[in-house]
Design a protein around this motif. Sequence first.
Motif, PDB file in Angstrom:
ATOM      1  N   ILE A 174      64.209  43.917  89.239  1.00 24.12           N
ATOM      2  CA  ILE A 174      63.178  44.488  90.112  1.00 24.12           C
ATOM      3  C   ILE A 174      62.194  43.402  90.538  1.00 24.12           C
ATOM      4  CG2 ILE A 174      61.132  45.985  90.067  1.00 24.12           C
ATOM      5  CD1 ILE A 174      62.849  48.054  88.578  1.00 24.12           C
ATOM      6  N   LEU A 175      61.904  42.450  89.660  1.00 16.89           N
ATOM      7  CA  LEU A 175      61.028  41.346  90.027  1.00 16.89           C
ATOM      8  C   LEU A 175      61.610  40.577  91.210  1.00 16.89           C
ATOM      9  CD1 LEU A 175      60.210  39.966  86.461  1.00 16.89           C
ATOM     10  CD2 LEU A 175      58.815  41.521  87.840  1.00 16.89           C
ATOM     11  N   ARG A 176      62.900  40.312  91.147  1.00 12.40           N
ATOM     12  CA  ARG A 176      63.569  39.583  92.224  1.00 12.40           C
ATOM     13  C   ARG A 176      63.535  40.376  93.531  1.00 12.40           C
ATOM     14  NH1 ARG A 176      69.306  36.466  91.819  1.00 12.40           N
ATOM     15  NH2 ARG A 176      69.590  36.014  94.022  1.00 12.40           N
ATOM     16  N   VAL A 177      63.854  41.654  93.448  1.00 19.04           N
ATOM     17  CA  VAL A 177      63.878  42.501  94.639  1.00 19.04           C
ATOM     18  C   VAL A 177      62.525  42.498  95.333  1.00 19.04           C
ATOM     19  CG1 VAL A 177      64.038  44.903  95.428  1.00 19.04           C
ATOM     20  CG2 VAL A 177      65.769  43.983  93.854  1.00 19.04           C
ATOM     21  N   ASN A 178      61.458  42.524  94.547  1.00 15.47           N
ATOM     22  CA  ASN A 178      60.121  42.589  95.122  1.00 15.47           C
ATOM     23  C   ASN A 178      59.656  41.262  95.721  1.00 15.47           C
ATOM     24  OD1 ASN A 178      58.257  45.240  94.523  1.00 15.47           O
ATOM     25  ND2 ASN A 178      60.058  45.123  93.215  1.00 15.47           N
ATOM     26  N   VAL A 179      60.395  40.204  95.475  1.00 16.97           N
ATOM     27  CA  VAL A 179      60.105  38.918  96.112  1.00 16.97           C
ATOM     28  C   VAL A 179      61.004  38.707  97.325  1.00 16.97           C
ATOM     29  CG1 VAL A 179      60.171  36.411  95.820  1.00 16.97           C
ATOM     30  CG2 VAL A 179      59.247  37.847  94.007  1.00 16.97           C
TER      31      VAL A 179
END
Length: 258
Positions: free
Chosen positions: A148-153
């Motif tokens: 989710i961290l990656r998706v939000n970047v």
Amino acid sequence: MQIDRRAACAAFAEDLRPYDTADPKVKLKIDHTYRVAALCERIAKSLAMPAGEVDLAWLCGLLHDVGRFEQLRLYGTFDDAKSMDHAAAGVQVLFGHGAIRRYLKDRDEDRLLETAVAWHSAYRLPDGLDRRSLMFCNILRDADKIDILRVNVETPLEEIYNVSTEALRTSPVTPAVAQAFYAHHTVLRSLKRHPADHVVGHASLVYELVFPESRRIVAQQGWLWKLLDFPTDNPETAALFAAMRQHMEGWLAEHTAG
């Protein structure tokens, strides 16, 4: 029990046929699914789990967001609070409608798989889970949080949260959301009032990662730091994010030592 990964991926592709895979939001969740499955595998291997258990962890990752596609079709959003519980929708697709049998013929792990999918996005796991179910739930939840961290970047926040660029860049952070961040736990959806609250909420997921390998992955990937470098025209929000990043750097360094 043996899991045929090729057959499982073919079943996933079959479940995607009713949806427009060229839609950026659909593609976002397809890519997320495969990355979460790979992260589940990596975490399971770090725990020295047998090959069959590693495969089962991988399958949990492949199945976890099946309900997202119907959620998007019906409501045009991934916001559960504004639509439906995507985890429950996934359980219905897989176990209510029987799609799980396209992924594997053996029924022995149905209960574990259903539990993992049902609880993967819950604020807290229920009491009373047996040790093995708890292990697989935590592997999946860690993997999901990491990606989710990656998706939000990588994905424009305007697209994820259905808000304008102006709303994002001028957004304050709700005091209760900042308080939850500094208390080292995830942020309840009910506390979120402004677009920037979602960014803080996703960063705070790191505090609840269960396994050392999960924290190592976050530290190595660097998506967390990019997320906390939140672009804003609001001076108070800018100062708060700078302070939160410094706090998180210290916390993560302490909890990945060794």
